[in-house]
Design an enzyme around this catalytic site. Structure first.
Site, mmCIF file in Angstrom:
data_model
loop_
_atom_site.group_PDB
_atom_site.id
_atom_site.type_symbol
_atom_site.label_atom_id
_atom_site.label_comp_id
_atom_site.label_asym_id
_atom_site.label_seq_id
_atom_site.Cartn_x
_atom_site.Cartn_y
_atom_site.Cartn_z
ATOM 1 C CG LEU A 90 -2.033 -1.109 1.154
ATOM 2 C CD1 LEU A 90 -2.971 -1.012 2.360
ATOM 3 C CD2 LEU A 90 -2.865 -1.091 -0.136
ATOM 4 C CB ALA A 125 4.760 -5.717 -5.876
ATOM 5 C CB ALA A 126 6.779 -2.582 -9.972
ATOM 6 C CB THR A 157 7.366 -2.658 -18.815
ATOM 7 O OG1 THR A 157 7.200 -1.573 -19.720
ATOM 8 C CG2 THR A 157 8.760 -2.528 -18.197
ATOM 9 C CG ASP A 158 6.242 -1.494 -24.034
ATOM 10 O OD1 ASP A 158 6.424 -0.895 -22.956
ATOM 11 O OD2 ASP A 158 5.440 -1.093 -24.911
ATOM 12 C CE1 TYR A 216 8.391 0.588 -14.050
ATOM 13 C CE2 TYR A 216 8.438 1.291 -16.343
ATOM 14 C CZ TYR A 216 7.937 0.467 -15.355
ATOM 15 O OH TYR A 216 6.984 -0.476 -15.672
ATOM 16 C CE LYS A 267 8.586 -4.097 -14.295
ATOM 17 N NZ LYS A 267 7.763 -4.748 -13.223
ATOM 18 C CG LEU A 305 -1.278 10.590 -21.559
ATOM 19 C CD1 LEU A 305 -0.599 11.944 -21.558
ATOM 20 C CD2 LEU A 305 -1.082 9.923 -22.921
HETATM 21 P P1 NAD Z 1 0.726 0.681 -9.923
HETATM 22 O O1 NAD Z 1 1.767 1.694 -9.589
HETATM 23 O O2 NAD Z 1 -0.665 1.133 -10.212
HETATM 24 O O3 NAD Z 1 0.618 -0.382 -8.733
HETATM 25 C C1 NAD Z 1 1.734 -0.910 -8.088
HETATM 26 C C2 NAD Z 1 1.260 -1.644 -6.841
HETATM 27 O O4 NAD Z 1 2.409 -2.249 -6.223
HETATM 28 C C3 NAD Z 1 0.626 -0.730 -5.788
HETATM 29 O O5 NAD Z 1 -0.543 -1.329 -5.256
HETATM 30 C C4 NAD Z 1 1.702 -0.623 -4.710
HETATM 31 O O6 NAD Z 1 1.186 -0.402 -3.409
HETATM 32 C C5 NAD Z 1 2.385 -1.969 -4.827
HETATM 33 N N1 NAD Z 1 3.777 -1.952 -4.343
HETATM 34 C C6 NAD Z 1 4.746 -1.053 -4.650
HETATM 35 N N2 NAD Z 1 5.882 -1.349 -3.983
HETATM 36 C C7 NAD Z 1 5.624 -2.476 -3.255
HETATM 37 C C8 NAD Z 1 6.403 -3.282 -2.384
HETATM 38 N N3 NAD Z 1 7.673 -2.970 -2.101
HETATM 39 N N4 NAD Z 1 5.827 -4.378 -1.826
HETATM 40 C C9 NAD Z 1 4.524 -4.690 -2.088
HETATM 41 N N5 NAD Z 1 3.747 -3.953 -2.886
HETATM 42 C C10 NAD Z 1 4.288 -2.858 -3.487
HETATM 43 O O7 NAD Z 1 1.334 -0.158 -11.123
HETATM 44 P P2 NAD Z 1 0.609 -0.801 -12.412
HETATM 45 O O8 NAD Z 1 0.494 0.227 -13.452
HETATM 46 O O9 NAD Z 1 -0.570 -1.557 -11.954
HETATM 47 O O10 NAD Z 1 1.752 -1.815 -12.874
HETATM 48 C C11 NAD Z 1 1.814 -3.124 -12.318
HETATM 49 C C12 NAD Z 1 2.995 -3.870 -12.928
HETATM 50 O O11 NAD Z 1 2.842 -3.922 -14.342
HETATM 51 C C13 NAD Z 1 4.338 -3.191 -12.682
HETATM 52 O O12 NAD Z 1 5.276 -4.202 -12.431
HETATM 53 C C14 NAD Z 1 4.642 -2.472 -13.986
HETATM 54 O O13 NAD Z 1 6.031 -2.383 -14.190
HETATM 55 C C15 NAD Z 1 3.993 -3.403 -14.994
HETATM 56 N N6 NAD Z 1 3.501 -2.785 -16.231
HETATM 57 C C16 NAD Z 1 2.669 -1.702 -16.200
HETATM 58 C C17 NAD Z 1 2.154 -1.176 -17.390
HETATM 59 C C18 NAD Z 1 1.211 0.001 -17.397
HETATM 60 O O14 NAD Z 1 0.890 0.504 -18.473
HETATM 61 N N7 NAD Z 1 0.726 0.473 -16.270
HETATM 62 C C19 NAD Z 1 2.513 -1.767 -18.608
HETATM 63 C C20 NAD Z 1 3.398 -2.867 -18.605
HETATM 64 C C21 NAD Z 1 3.860 -3.377 -17.408
HETATM 65 O O1 DAU Z 2 4.965 0.843 -21.837
HETATM 66 C C1 DAU Z 2 4.624 0.323 -20.586
HETATM 67 C C2 DAU Z 2 4.792 1.389 -19.526
HETATM 68 O O2 DAU Z 2 3.746 2.324 -19.726
HETATM 69 C C3 DAU Z 2 4.762 0.833 -18.111
HETATM 70 O O3 DAU Z 2 5.875 0.000 -17.935
HETATM 71 C C4 DAU Z 2 4.787 1.960 -17.080
HETATM 72 O O4 DAU Z 2 4.634 1.426 -15.780
HETATM 73 C C5 DAU Z 2 3.634 2.898 -17.372
HETATM 74 O O5 DAU Z 2 3.674 3.997 -16.476
HETATM 75 C C6 DAU Z 2 3.705 3.401 -18.811
HETATM 76 O O6 DAU Z 2 4.859 4.258 -19.018
HETATM 77 P P1 DAU Z 2 4.776 5.616 -19.883
HETATM 78 O O7 DAU Z 2 5.865 6.503 -19.442
HETATM 79 O O8 DAU Z 2 4.634 5.324 -21.317
HETATM 80 O O9 DAU Z 2 3.326 6.140 -19.345
HETATM 81 P P2 DAU Z 2 2.805 7.580 -18.890
HETATM 82 O O10 DAU Z 2 1.331 7.457 -18.717
HETATM 83 O O11 DAU Z 2 3.606 8.160 -17.784
HETATM 84 O O12 DAU Z 2 3.084 8.469 -20.195
HETATM 85 C C7 DAU Z 2 2.562 8.120 -21.472
HETATM 86 C C8 DAU Z 2 3.080 9.130 -22.472
HETATM 87 O O13 DAU Z 2 2.489 10.409 -22.194
HETATM 88 C C9 DAU Z 2 4.576 9.362 -22.406
HETATM 89 O O14 DAU Z 2 5.082 9.578 -23.717
HETATM 90 C C10 DAU Z 2 4.727 10.631 -21.577
HETATM 91 C C11 DAU Z 2 3.479 11.402 -21.920
HETATM 92 N N1 DAU Z 2 2.942 12.278 -20.831
HETATM 93 C C12 DAU Z 2 2.725 11.713 -19.622
HETATM 94 C C13 DAU Z 2 2.217 12.473 -18.582
HETATM 95 C C14 DAU Z 2 1.992 11.869 -17.219
HETATM 96 C C15 DAU Z 2 2.627 13.606 -21.091
HETATM 97 O O15 DAU Z 2 2.799 14.109 -22.215
HETATM 98 N N2 DAU Z 2 2.130 14.360 -20.054
HETATM 99 C C16 DAU Z 2 1.923 13.859 -18.813
HETATM 100 O O16 DAU Z 2 1.486 14.619 -17.906
#
Ligand code: NAD
Ligand code: DAU
Length: 343
Positions: free
Chosen positions: A35, A82-83, A125-126, A153, A157, A193
């Site tokens: 959390l 978790a991340a 992640t990609d 970040y 990963k 975003l």
């Molecule tokens: P998020 O930030 O919404 O959620 C992360 C969760 O992990 C939170 O509930 C947080 O409390 C928990 N957490 C953080 N540190 C922790 C710790 N030390 N121990 C236990 N729990 C912990 O992240 P998300 O967007 O749901 O991403 C989840 C996973 O998917 C991540 O590993 C991220 O790298 C990967 N991922 C995300 C995206 C994306 O677009 N959001 C895309 C590809 C991969």
């Molecule tokens: O590709 C997978 C990844 O996608 C995950 O591994 C990450 O956890 C997730 O956060 C996401 O990363 P991005 O950096 O691509 O996502 P974000 O939503 O932060 O930003 C998306 C795009 O929008 C990026 O090019 C930055 C831009 N951006 C983002 C924010 C927050 C803006 O232009 N303005 C903003 O305020």
């Protein structure tokens, strides 16, 4: 099966828990989550009372705590979401990213080894592949694309991915890794975003687009990601990496304009601000392997997914309004207050 889902109070982890509880009611699901600012227990409110669900507040870096949980629950599978997940935060403060994303993953795998887990799945992640140039639309990330990271970040990963594959080769730990593109959908923290732009639009606040907004992301609806992960843990091969992506490349500026349009707001809210440091230009996944081996394809068209997502944020304002009323205000002032308004 008993499945430990780490990070299940966050965006994708919570959606995965909902998916599991619906599709596999025979499984027992344990959510392990520290959390952090990104974890929200209210997200899980609707499943808290289910007899086959348990929430445990725990840090994946806490070796003794994780060991005790495994002793109590004897899990068959661990799915590690978790991340620390936000690129901009990693640029401000890399160390917590190394701690959680690399050390935390190693602690989980050490305990998995001791207890003889059936599968450890790493949600990656990609971004570990770096980026692609805008003028080469023929190029895509495959599972053999070299790791070439840009941010703290993505480096954390990639470090975790390497460690996962090393535990497989060295200790024979039954692992799998999935590398997904950008997700969108319900319960995404409003620092990212799409939800940030929805929340700002609704408050008639400036929409801060980094640079020209020409960066391209390959957007996937979160439910499609959950389905893919579930296929990998049940049918995917041990020791393998699977790319997951929607074949849905879009420029940031076009996403922001679409959100304005859907919410009936003027594009004059769009403000071009100082670019992200080291900003990746384009991500594009080739999902051929998961399609041919496991039959997975994205099912949600972007037009439908984005409308569902916007609808969800409109219908669930208390969920995100509470988040942005607290510490998030300081974060926003710090991250956006110093950015120059380019136009
Ligand atoms: P998020 O930030 O919404 O959620 C992360 C969760 O992990 C939170 O509930 C947080 O409390 C928990 N957490 C953080 N540190 C922790 C710790 N030390 N121990 C236990 N729990 C912990 O992240 P998300 O967007 O749901 O991403 C989840 C996973 O998917 C991540 O590993 C991220 O790298 C990967 N991922 C995300 C995206 C994306 O677009 N959001 C895309 C590809 C991969
Ligand atoms: O590709 C997978 C990844 O996608 C995950 O591994 C990450 O956890 C997730 O956060 C996401 O990363 P991005 O950096 O691509 O996502 P974000 O939503 O932060 O930003 C998306 C795009 O929008 C990026 O090019 C930055 C831009 N951006 C983002 C924010 C927050 C803006 O232009 N303005 C903003 O305020």
């Amino acid at each position: 099966m008993t499945i430990i889902v780490t990070g299940g109070a966050g965006f994708i982890g919570s959606n995965y828990i909902f998916y599991l509880l619906e599709k596999h009611p025979e499984d027992r699901i344990i959510c392990l989550d520290k959390l952090t600012y990104a974890g929200n227990l209210s997200t899980l409110a609707s499943v808290m009372d289910k007899p086959n669900f348990r929430f445990v507040k725990l840090d994946i870096c806490d070796r003794e705590g994780v060991y005790q949980l495994f002793e109590d629950e004897k899990p068959d599978v661990v799915v590690n979401f978790a991340a620390e997940s936000h690129v901009d935060r990693s640029i401000e403060n890399p160390s917590i990213f190394l701690q959680t994303n690399i050390i935390g993953t190693s602690v989980l795998m050490d305990v998995c080894r001791e207890f003889g887990i059936g599968r450890f799945h790493q949600v990656s992640t990609d971004e570990v592949y770096g980026d692609l140039p805008l003028d080469r639309p023929d190029l895509f990330f495959t599972e053999t694309t070299p790791l070439h990271t840009s941010s703290p970040y993505s480096s954390s990963k990639a470090g975790a991915d390497l460690l996962v594959m090393a535990y497989h080769r060295t200790y024979g730990l039954p692992v799998s890794v999935s590398r997904c593109s950008n997700n969108y959908g319900a319960y995404q923290f409003p620092e990212k975003l799409i939800p940030l732009m929805i929340a700002n639009c609704l408050a008639d606040k400036p929409l801060p687009v980094y640079g020209e907004g020409l960066n391209v992301r390959d957007w996937l609806f979160v439910d499609d990601h959950c389905k893919a992960i579930d296929l990998v843990i049940r049918k995917g091969r041990e020791g393998e990496v699977y790319n997951i992506g929607g074949h849905n490349e879009m420029r940031n500026i076009d996403i922001v304009k679409l959100i304005c349009h859907e919410l009936g707001k003027s594009e004059s809210l769009i403000t071009h601000v100082t670019d992200r440091k080291g900003h990746d230009m384009r991500y594009a996944i080739d999902p051929t392997k998961i399609h041919t081996e496991l039959g997975w394809l994205p099912e949600t068209k972007f037009e439908d997914g984005i409308r569902k997502t916007i609808r969800w944020y409109l219908d669930n304002k208390p969920w995100w309004a509470e988040i942005i009323s607290g510490e998030y205000q300081n974060y926003y002032a710090k991250m956006y207050g110093d950015r120059e308004h380019l136009r």
